[in-house]
Design an enzyme around this catalytic site. Structure first.
Site, PDB file in Angstrom:
ATOM      1  N   HIS A  13       0.030  -1.213  -0.439  1.00 26.14           N
ATOM      2  CA  HIS A  13       0.315  -0.532   0.151  1.00 26.14           C
ATOM      3  C   HIS A  13       1.075   0.775  -0.034  1.00 26.14           C
ATOM      4  O   HIS A  13       1.742   0.922   0.349  1.00 26.14           O
ATOM      5  CB  HIS A  13      -1.061   0.265   1.407  1.00 26.14           C
ATOM      6  CG  HIS A  13      -2.201  -1.461   0.970  1.00 26.14           C
ATOM      7  ND1 HIS A  13      -3.079  -1.353   0.124  1.00 26.14           N
ATOM      8  CD2 HIS A  13      -1.641  -2.178   1.889  1.00 26.14           C
ATOM      9  CE1 HIS A  13      -3.157  -3.008   0.784  1.00 26.14           C
ATOM     10  NE2 HIS A  13      -2.145  -3.781   1.353  1.00 26.14           N
ATOM     11  N   GLU A  27      -2.147   0.597   8.018  1.00 22.49           N
ATOM     12  CA  GLU A  27      -0.655  -0.481   7.465  1.00 22.49           C
ATOM     13  C   GLU A  27      -0.014   0.063   6.792  1.00 22.49           C
ATOM     14  O   GLU A  27       1.560  -0.760   6.677  1.00 22.49           O
ATOM     15  CB  GLU A  27      -1.663  -1.451   6.079  1.00 22.49           C
ATOM     16  CG  GLU A  27      -1.487  -2.932   6.000  1.00 22.49           C
ATOM     17  CD  GLU A  27      -1.681  -3.517   4.623  1.00 22.49           C
ATOM     18  OE1 GLU A  27      -1.582  -4.437   4.750  1.00 22.49           O
ATOM     19  OE2 GLU A  27      -3.188  -2.855   4.644  1.00 22.49           O
ATOM     20  N   HIS A  86       2.874  -6.447   4.789  1.00 16.15           N
ATOM     21  CA  HIS A  86       1.802  -6.733   4.455  1.00 16.15           C
ATOM     22  C   HIS A  86       1.307  -6.897   6.451  1.00 16.15           C
ATOM     23  O   HIS A  86       2.024  -7.274   6.979  1.00 16.15           O
ATOM     24  CB  HIS A  86       0.189  -7.025   3.977  1.00 16.15           C
ATOM     25  CG  HIS A  86       0.470  -6.668   2.453  1.00 16.15           C
ATOM     26  ND1 HIS A  86      -0.365  -5.800   1.942  1.00 16.15           N
ATOM     27  CD2 HIS A  86       1.327  -6.853   1.654  1.00 16.15           C
ATOM     28  CE1 HIS A  86      -0.039  -5.916   0.423  1.00 16.15           C
ATOM     29  NE2 HIS A  86       1.404  -6.649   0.647  1.00 16.15           N
ATOM     30  N   GLU A 152       1.613 -11.300   6.329  1.00 11.75           N
ATOM     31  CA  GLU A 152       0.963 -11.215   6.745  1.00 11.75           C
ATOM     32  C   GLU A 152       0.887 -10.614   7.876  1.00 11.75           C
ATOM     33  O   GLU A 152       1.238 -12.069   8.803  1.00 11.75           O
ATOM     34  CB  GLU A 152      -0.648 -11.549   6.148  1.00 11.75           C
ATOM     35  CG  GLU A 152      -1.250 -10.934   5.274  1.00 11.75           C
ATOM     36  CD  GLU A 152      -2.024  -9.979   4.541  1.00 11.75           C
ATOM     37  OE1 GLU A 152      -1.465  -8.768   5.740  1.00 11.75           O
ATOM     38  OE2 GLU A 152      -2.282  -9.657   3.208  1.00 11.75           O
TER      39      GLU A 152
END
Length: 191
Positions: A13, A27, A86, A152
């Site tokens: 992102h 995030e 992430h 993640e």
């Protein structure tokens, strides 16, 4: 002397795409911080470590830019390995890692398994749930021409996980274990 390996770190992102937002965290900022720390830990090894995030050069980068440009750049650079970092969301807890389904039992899968195991050794002391090694058709895994892994790192919308993600000592340790997992799995040498 072996040629330097090139590792591309993709903090997920950026720009107009914040990623998940909860518990006072965003995030894109957490992923950026982890990627920076991993890069710092890898300075002593014989590797070129490049962070690719379109928003670093264009704060107005779009979701499409953030999704498709990092793998394209990694391919142009002919990187040896691609790591997308992430932070999860959606009501769960813990740590999980992904490779593309076509990578099953191939080099990316082997690298991911070792990296996942190394990170979980660290996270176990915090009683972090191991959500496992998984396969997904994520764009960053599908579009890269080199072995690629997506991590993640905990859940931003889980109060316990978020508390850890706010702790600089915890982030330092997490980045250290990601970097060490890369050193082991990519057989990086001190340079």
């Amino acid at each position: 002397m072996r040629k330097k390996k090139m590792i591309v770190l993709d903090p997920g992102h950026g720009g107009q795409d914040p990623g998940a937002v909860a518990n006072g965290l965003v995030e894109k900022y957490v992923a950026w911080e982890i990627a920076q720390r991993v890069r710092e830990k890898l300075i002593r090894v014989n590797a070129d470590v490049i962070i690719v995030q379109p928003s670093a050069g264009n704060p107005k980068s779009t979701t499409q830019d953030e999704l498709y440009k990092p793998p394209q750049e990694a391919n142009l650079l002919q990187a040896d390995f691609y790591l997308s970092i992430h932070v999860n969301a959606g009501g769960g807890e813990g740590f999980e890692s992904f490779v593309h389904p076509a990578a099953k039992d191939k080099r990316a899968d082997m690298i991911r398994n070792r990296l996942h195991s190394q990170v979980m050794r660290y996270l176990a002391q915090y009683k972090i749930k191991d959500r496992g090694c998984k396969y997904a058709n994520f764009a960053v895994l599908r579009l890269t021409e080199m072995p690629a892994v997506l991590l993640e790192c905990l859940f931003i919308d889980n109060a316990w996980d978020a508390g850890l993600l706010k702790n600089t000592t915890f982030l330092h340790g997490l980045a250290n274990e990601i970097a060490y997992g890369l050193i082991l799995s990519l057989e990086l040498e001190e340079g």
